[in-house]
Design a protein around this motif. Structure first.
Motif, PDB file in Angstrom:
ATOM      1  N   LEU A  16      74.662   2.903  43.984  1.00  0.00           N
ATOM      2  CA  LEU A  16      74.414   2.905  43.093  1.00  0.00           C
ATOM      3  C   LEU A  16      72.526   3.277  43.396  1.00  0.00           C
ATOM      4  CD1 LEU A  16      75.259  -0.456  41.337  1.00  0.00           C
ATOM      5  CD2 LEU A  16      75.579   1.137  40.071  1.00  0.00           C
ATOM      6  N   ASP A  17      71.384   3.848  42.694  1.00  0.00           N
ATOM      7  CA  ASP A  17      70.349   4.034  43.523  1.00  0.00           C
ATOM      8  C   ASP A  17      69.511   2.876  42.981  1.00  0.00           C
ATOM      9  OD1 ASP A  17      69.730   3.817  40.531  1.00  0.00           O
ATOM     10  OD2 ASP A  17      68.692   5.564  39.893  1.00  0.00           O
ATOM     11  N   GLN A  18      68.149   2.712  42.912  1.00  0.00           N
ATOM     12  CA  GLN A  18      66.813   1.683  43.346  1.00  0.00           C
ATOM     13  C   GLN A  18      67.624   0.870  41.832  1.00  0.00           C
ATOM     14  OE1 GLN A  18      64.110   3.917  43.274  1.00  0.00           O
ATOM     15  NE2 GLN A  18      63.059   2.717  43.453  1.00  0.00           N
ATOM     16  N   ARG A  19      67.418   1.627  40.848  1.00  0.00           N
ATOM     17  CA  ARG A  19      67.643   0.833  39.670  1.00  0.00           C
ATOM     18  C   ARG A  19      68.601   0.581  38.607  1.00  0.00           C
ATOM     19  NH1 ARG A  19      64.507   5.198  36.158  1.00  0.00           N
ATOM     20  NH2 ARG A  19      65.373   4.334  34.472  1.00  0.00           N
ATOM     21  N   GLY A  60      67.466  -0.674  53.539  1.00  0.00           N
ATOM     22  CA  GLY A  60      66.396  -1.605  52.463  1.00  0.00           C
ATOM     23  C   GLY A  60      67.740  -1.696  51.408  1.00  0.00           C
ATOM     24  N   ALA A  61      68.920  -1.368  51.534  1.00  0.00           N
ATOM     25  CA  ALA A  61      69.789  -1.557  50.740  1.00  0.00           C
ATOM     26  C   ALA A  61      70.620  -2.450  51.156  1.00  0.00           C
ATOM     27  CB  ALA A  61      71.234  -0.320  51.267  1.00  0.00           C
ATOM     28  N   THR A  62      71.478  -3.268  49.615  1.00  0.00           N
ATOM     29  CA  THR A  62      71.468  -4.299  49.956  1.00  0.00           C
ATOM     30  C   THR A  62      73.465  -4.328  48.912  1.00  0.00           C
ATOM     31  OG1 THR A  62      70.939  -4.645  47.410  1.00  0.00           O
ATOM     32  CG2 THR A  62      69.320  -5.722  49.403  1.00  0.00           C
ATOM     33  N   VAL A  70      71.667   0.972  47.416  1.00  0.00           N
ATOM     34  CA  VAL A  70      70.154   2.159  48.085  1.00  0.00           C
ATOM     35  C   VAL A  70      68.643   1.874  47.395  1.00  0.00           C
ATOM     36  CG1 VAL A  70      72.471   2.939  48.830  1.00  0.00           C
ATOM     37  CG2 VAL A  70      70.692   4.132  46.864  1.00  0.00           C
ATOM     38  N   HIS A  71      67.614   1.819  48.538  1.00  0.00           N
ATOM     39  CA  HIS A  71      66.665   1.973  47.861  1.00  0.00           C
ATOM     40  C   HIS A  71      65.946   3.329  47.219  1.00  0.00           C
ATOM     41  CE1 HIS A  71      62.438  -0.267  48.431  1.00  0.00           C
ATOM     42  NE2 HIS A  71      62.311   1.173  49.468  1.00  0.00           N
ATOM     43  N   TYR A  72      66.668   4.011  47.152  1.00  0.00           N
ATOM     44  CA  TYR A  72      66.030   5.610  46.470  1.00  0.00           C
ATOM     45  C   TYR A  72      66.643   5.908  45.469  1.00  0.00           C
ATOM     46  CZ  TYR A  72      65.199   5.499  52.203  1.00  0.00           C
ATOM     47  OH  TYR A  72      64.546   5.494  53.422  1.00  0.00           O
ATOM     48  N   PRO A  73      66.043   6.733  44.753  1.00  0.00           N
ATOM     49  CA  PRO A  73      66.529   7.604  43.149  1.00  0.00           C
ATOM     50  C   PRO A  73      67.792   7.680  43.494  1.00  0.00           C
ATOM     51  CG  PRO A  73      64.107   7.801  43.955  1.00  0.00           C
ATOM     52  CD  PRO A  73      64.539   6.651  44.844  1.00  0.00           C
ATOM     53  N   ARG A  74      68.319   7.597  42.193  1.00  0.00           N
ATOM     54  CA  ARG A  74      69.143   8.842  41.777  1.00  0.00           C
ATOM     55  C   ARG A  74      68.985  10.225  42.656  1.00  0.00           C
ATOM     56  NH1 ARG A  74      73.038   8.839  36.535  1.00  0.00           N
ATOM     57  NH2 ARG A  74      71.194   9.641  35.887  1.00  0.00           N
ATOM     58  N   GLY A  75      68.161  11.160  41.779  1.00  0.00           N
ATOM     59  CA  GLY A  75      67.986  12.096  41.624  1.00  0.00           C
ATOM     60  C   GLY A  75      67.524  12.750  43.176  1.00  0.00           C
ATOM     61  N   GLN A  76      67.035  12.158  43.626  1.00  0.00           N
ATOM     62  CA  GLN A  76      66.596  11.850  45.603  1.00  0.00           C
ATOM     63  C   GLN A  76      67.540  12.172  46.053  1.00  0.00           C
ATOM     64  OE1 GLN A  76      63.818   9.468  47.115  1.00  0.00           O
ATOM     65  NE2 GLN A  76      63.176  10.310  48.906  1.00  0.00           N
ATOM     66  N   VAL A  77      68.490  11.575  46.328  1.00  0.00           N
ATOM     67  CA  VAL A  77      69.692  11.557  47.344  1.00  0.00           C
ATOM     68  C   VAL A  77      70.156  12.227  45.885  1.00  0.00           C
ATOM     69  CG1 VAL A  77      71.789   9.823  46.716  1.00  0.00           C
ATOM     70  CG2 VAL A  77      69.589   9.265  47.221  1.00  0.00           C
ATOM     71  N   ARG A  78      70.386  13.091  45.088  1.00  0.00           N
ATOM     72  CA  ARG A  78      71.671  13.821  44.983  1.00  0.00           C
ATOM     73  C   ARG A  78      71.325  14.982  45.305  1.00  0.00           C
ATOM     74  NH1 ARG A  78      74.204  12.713  39.107  1.00  0.00           N
ATOM     75  NH2 ARG A  78      75.933  10.908  39.591  1.00  0.00           N
TER      76      ARG A  78
END
Length: 118
Positions: A16-19, A60-62, A70-78
Motif C-alpha cells: 500500500l502507498d502512504q495513503r 519508513g515502511a510499516t 510504504v512511505h511513497y505515493p502510488r504514482g511515484q512507485v508505479r
C-alpha cells in the motif's frame, strides 16, 4: 520492518502507498550489500498481459496485518524504474532506482553493487 528471511511469508501480500491505496503485490526484497538489511522491495504492477516489477524503498515502511505500507505515493512507485517479471536488476540500473526516490547512491569501495536479492 520485513526481515529478509521472512520473504516467503510476505510474497504476494498487498503493498500500500502512504495513503493506504493498493499498489500491487509484493514480489521480492533487495538487501543493501553494505548492511545486509532489507532496503528495497519489488512490487508487481501493470495489466495481466504486461506485468512488470517496480522498485520501492523500504525506509519508513510499516507492516500491518497482511500488508506492507510504504512511505511513497502510488504514482511515484508505479513510475519507478522496473524490470520484467522474470528479469534481473542490472548493476548499471541501480543509480536510476535510487535517483527516482531522490536517495543518495554509492557503490562499495571496490565498485560492487549496492542491492542484492537474499
Amino acid at each position: 520492518m520485513i526481515e529478509a528471511e521472512d520473504i516467503r511469508e510476505w510474497r504476494g501480500h498487498p503493498v500500500l502507498d502512504q495513503r493506504g491505496r493498493r499498489i500491487g503485490p509484493l514480489e521480492a526484497l533487495y538487501v543493501d550489500t553494505r548492511t545486509d538489511a532489507p532496503a528495497f522491495a519489488t512490487v508487481t504492477v501493470g495489466l495481466p498481459t504486461r506485468r512488470r516489477l517496480v522498485f520501492v524503498p523500504l525506509e519508513g515502511a510499516t507492516v500491518g496485518p497482511g500488508y506492507l505500507k510504504v512511505h511513497y505515493p502510488r504514482g511515484q512507485v508505479r513510475g519507478a524504474p522496473s524490470i520484467d517479471t522474470d528479469g534481473v536488476l542490472a548493476a548499471e540500473q541501480e543509480p536510476a532506482v535510487f535517483a527516482h526516490y531522490e536517495l543518495a547512491y554509492e557503490t562499495g569501495a571496490a565498485g560492487e553493487r549496492r542491492l542484492a536479492r537474499p
